[in-house]
Design a protein around this motif. Structure first.
Motif, PDB file in Angstrom:
ATOM      1  N   LEU A 103       0.984  -1.220   0.065  1.00  0.00           N
ATOM      2  CA  LEU A 103       0.013  -0.163  -0.096  1.00  0.00           C
ATOM      3  C   LEU A 103       0.924   1.279  -0.013  1.00  0.00           C
ATOM      4  O   LEU A 103       1.746   1.084   0.626  1.00  0.00           O
ATOM      5  N   ARG A 104       0.261   2.371  -0.591  1.00  0.00           N
ATOM      6  CA  ARG A 104       1.324   3.445  -0.746  1.00  0.00           C
ATOM      7  C   ARG A 104       0.731   4.199   0.457  1.00  0.00           C
ATOM      8  O   ARG A 104      -0.400   4.564   0.819  1.00  0.00           O
ATOM      9  N   ILE A 105       1.490   4.655   1.440  1.00  0.00           N
ATOM     10  CA  ILE A 105       1.121   5.526   2.708  1.00  0.00           C
ATOM     11  C   ILE A 105       2.065   6.877   2.788  1.00  0.00           C
ATOM     12  O   ILE A 105       3.152   6.952   2.304  1.00  0.00           O
ATOM     13  N   ARG A 106       1.807   7.504   3.547  1.00  0.00           N
ATOM     14  CA  ARG A 106       2.545   8.675   4.236  1.00  0.00           C
ATOM     15  C   ARG A 106       2.725   8.526   5.926  1.00  0.00           C
ATOM     16  O   ARG A 106       1.697   8.211   6.406  1.00  0.00           O
ATOM     17  N   THR A 107       3.755   8.399   6.189  1.00  0.00           N
ATOM     18  CA  THR A 107       4.146   8.003   7.736  1.00  0.00           C
ATOM     19  C   THR A 107       3.852   9.632   8.365  1.00  0.00           C
ATOM     20  O   THR A 107       4.070  10.592   7.999  1.00  0.00           O
ATOM     21  N   ALA A 108       3.568   9.123   9.902  1.00  0.00           N
ATOM     22  CA  ALA A 108       3.139  10.275  10.673  1.00  0.00           C
ATOM     23  C   ALA A 108       3.832  10.317  11.730  1.00  0.00           C
ATOM     24  O   ALA A 108       3.291  10.760  12.650  1.00  0.00           O
ATOM     25  N   ALA A 140       6.616   4.712  -7.350  1.00  0.00           N
ATOM     26  CA  ALA A 140       5.310   4.139  -7.232  1.00  0.00           C
ATOM     27  C   ALA A 140       5.036   3.256  -8.271  1.00  0.00           C
ATOM     28  O   ALA A 140       4.077   2.267  -8.319  1.00  0.00           O
ATOM     29  N   LYS A 141       5.791   3.232  -9.333  1.00  0.00           N
ATOM     30  CA  LYS A 141       5.826   2.102 -10.333  1.00  0.00           C
ATOM     31  C   LYS A 141       6.337   0.613 -10.141  1.00  0.00           C
ATOM     32  O   LYS A 141       6.278  -0.088 -11.008  1.00  0.00           O
ATOM     33  N   GLY A 201       5.017  12.523   6.238  1.00  0.00           N
ATOM     34  CA  GLY A 201       6.234  12.165   5.544  1.00  0.00           C
ATOM     35  C   GLY A 201       6.030  12.017   3.974  1.00  0.00           C
ATOM     36  O   GLY A 201       4.681  12.234   3.631  1.00  0.00           O
ATOM     37  N   GLU A 202       7.085  11.718   3.284  1.00  0.00           N
ATOM     38  CA  GLU A 202       6.933  11.438   1.931  1.00  0.00           C
ATOM     39  C   GLU A 202       5.935  10.112   1.555  1.00  0.00           C
ATOM     40  O   GLU A 202       5.954   9.312   2.582  1.00  0.00           O
TER      41      GLU A 202
END
Length: 120
Positions: free
Chosen positions: A2-7, A43-44, A17-18
């Motif tokens: 899964l694509r996420i942003r860390t907090a 992402a790819k 985060g990125e």
């Protein structure tokens, strides 16, 4: 995956985060995931590539432990950068030689055994 942003710094007022990959290892025999990996690959990136790179870490750890335990990587007691560099270079060369020797003369490969016995 899964694509996420860390907090992890979000409490102190920083933005998340990125965007990163969150890869979870979950055996069908377990009720919960057994391992988690964060990656900043593009992402790819495919699932196969992410899993390959996550599992590659264990091979690197094993090689590092072998170099420390069997080849003396952690035995350097000198004081100079040049001496340390020479020591690490020799350990790396010894490790490469032993790895190549294992691959060429692998006991699982019957042809390699017969070729090795023919050589010497």
């Amino acid at each position: 995956m899964l694509r996420i942003r860390t907090a992890h710094r979000h409490r102190s007022g920083h933005p998340p985060g990125e965007v990163q990959w969150l890869l979870c290892e979950w055996s069908y025999k377990k009720k919960e995931p057994t391992a988690f990996y964060l990656s900043n690959l593009p992402a790819k990136t495919t699932v196969k590539r992410l899993v390959y790179l996550a599992k590659l870490r264990w091979r690197i750890e094993r090689d590092y432990q072998e170099m420390k335990g069997e080849l003396g990587l952690d035995h350097f007691e000198g004081r100079t950068w040049r001496g340390f560099h020479h020591h690490v270079a020799l350990v790396a060369a010894a490790h490469a030689f032993l790895t190549l020797h294992r691959v060429i003369f692998s006991p699982e490969d019957p042809e390699a055994e017969s070729t090795a016995s023919e050589r010497g």
